[in-house]
Write an enzyme that holds these catalytic residues in place. Structure first.
Site, PDB file in Angstrom:
ATOM      1  N   SER A 188       0.842  -1.200   0.000  1.00 35.85           N
ATOM      2  CA  SER A 188       0.000   0.000   0.000  1.00 35.85           C
ATOM      3  C   SER A 188       0.881   1.255   0.000  1.00 35.85           C
ATOM      4  O   SER A 188       1.697   1.431  -0.900  1.00 35.85           O
ATOM      5  CB  SER A 188      -0.969  -0.057   1.183  1.00 35.85           C
ATOM      6  OG  SER A 188      -2.045   0.836   0.998  1.00 35.85           O
ATOM      7  N   HIS A 215      -7.240  -6.211   0.314  1.00 36.16           N
ATOM      8  CA  HIS A 215      -6.133  -5.255   0.269  1.00 36.16           C
ATOM      9  C   HIS A 215      -5.012  -5.619   1.248  1.00 36.16           C
ATOM     10  O   HIS A 215      -3.836  -5.477   0.931  1.00 36.16           O
ATOM     11  CB  HIS A 215      -6.661  -3.852   0.560  1.00 36.16           C
ATOM     12  CG  HIS A 215      -5.606  -2.790   0.525  1.00 36.16           C
ATOM     13  ND1 HIS A 215      -4.819  -2.563  -0.585  1.00 36.16           N
ATOM     14  CD2 HIS A 215      -5.185  -1.905   1.474  1.00 36.16           C
ATOM     15  CE1 HIS A 215      -3.976  -1.571  -0.325  1.00 36.16           C
ATOM     16  NE2 HIS A 215      -4.183  -1.165   0.914  1.00 36.16           N
ATOM     17  N   GLU A 249      -0.950  14.355  13.360  1.00 36.02           N
ATOM     18  CA  GLU A 249      -1.257  15.633  12.712  1.00 36.02           C
ATOM     19  C   GLU A 249      -0.497  15.762  11.389  1.00 36.02           C
ATOM     20  O   GLU A 249      -1.045  16.252  10.392  1.00 36.02           O
ATOM     21  CB  GLU A 249      -0.931  16.789  13.655  1.00 36.02           C
ATOM     22  CG  GLU A 249      -1.773  16.807  14.924  1.00 36.02           C
ATOM     23  CD  GLU A 249      -3.276  16.776  14.634  1.00 36.02           C
ATOM     24  OE1 GLU A 249      -3.731  17.553  13.762  1.00 36.02           O
ATOM     25  OE2 GLU A 249      -3.985  15.968  15.262  1.00 36.02           O
TER      26      GLU A 249
END
Length: 254
Positions: free
Chosen positions: A85, A234, A176
């Site tokens: 991925s 996946h 963040e």
């Protein structure tokens, strides 16, 4: 930056690169099996993930440079690179930028294209919304994710990033910076060059991440690329580890 590395075994180096919101430890069973096969297996935590440093920016050129710096420092250059991925995109970017350091490349269920990421954006928003107050329990954090993440195994995967031994609990990942970097993570930069070494694109049969229309892009960037599928979605290395390992072993020893 120098990334956190977990290493097992001796022999030719094989490097494992995890996906978004994961860590090198997600390849634990694969790493042990390949180490037993006689490989030196290095599982890396990518920037802002696992125990690696936090930094602004989640562009693939920067993440590939982190991997190159780390492998050189570890004396594992060149190496076979396996990426799943997001880690597969990092692996492809590394091969294009520094092909001499990549002996062969396995890309697990991802293509060098831009993907919409509404699901992962929802997961990250739900993670950021968890109130990190003193005394927060894992059960309470899990409950806070249910609406956005109905599947219990996926919630457990996400919550591996929350450290409950501190009070209040804290994210060990750069959440963040990851949130700010989602456009880059979902995207794919226009990178120069091509990689002529051996490449296997391994997809999950029930996953929609690798489509037929992606193949011409693979062939342009990776002319020697071959493709295969295994019975999985996946997260193919977790859903069908035996078939994943069989494909990896066949590719590494070809």
């Amino acid at each position: 930056m120098k990334l956190n590395v977990t290493e097992m075994g001796e022999g030719a180096p094989v490097v494992l690169l995890h996906g978004l919101l994961g860590a090198g430890q997600n390849f634990g069973a694969v790493q042990k099996a390949l180490a037993a096969d006689g490989f030196r297996v290095l599982a890396l935590d990518l920037r802002n993930h696992g125990a690696s440093p936090h930094a602004e920016g989640m562009g693939y050129a920067d993440m590939a440079a982190d991997v190159a710096e780390t492998l050189r420092a570890e004396g594992a250059w060149p190496a076979a690179i396996i990426g799943h991925s997001m880690g597969g995109k990092v692996a492809m970017a590394l091969a294009l930028a520094e092909g001499a350091g990549v002996s062969r490349l396995l890309v697990a269920d991802i293509a060098p294209v831009t993907y919409p990421s509404p699901l992962f954006n929802a997961y990250i928003a739900a993670m950021r919304a968890i109130p990190l107050r003193p005394g927060l329990t894992r059960r309470e954090a899990d409950a806070a994710l249910v609406a956005a993440v109905p599947a219990a195994p996926l919630r457990a995967f996400l919550l591996q990033n929350l450290v409950f031994t501190s009070d209040p609990p804290a994210w060990r990942i750069g959440l963040e910076a990851i949130a700010a970097g989602m456009p880059d993570i979902g995207g794919w930069p226009d990178l120069p060059g091509r990689y002529d070494g051996p490449v296997l694109v391994l997809a999950g049969e029930t996953s929609d991440y690798v489509q037929p229309e992606h193949w011409p892009i693979f062939q342009r960037l990776f002319p020697a690329a071959e493709r295969a599928k295994i019975a999985a979605g996946h997260w193919l290395h977790a859903e069908n580890p035996q078939a994943f390992l069989a494909a990896v072993r066949g590719f590494l020893t070809a």
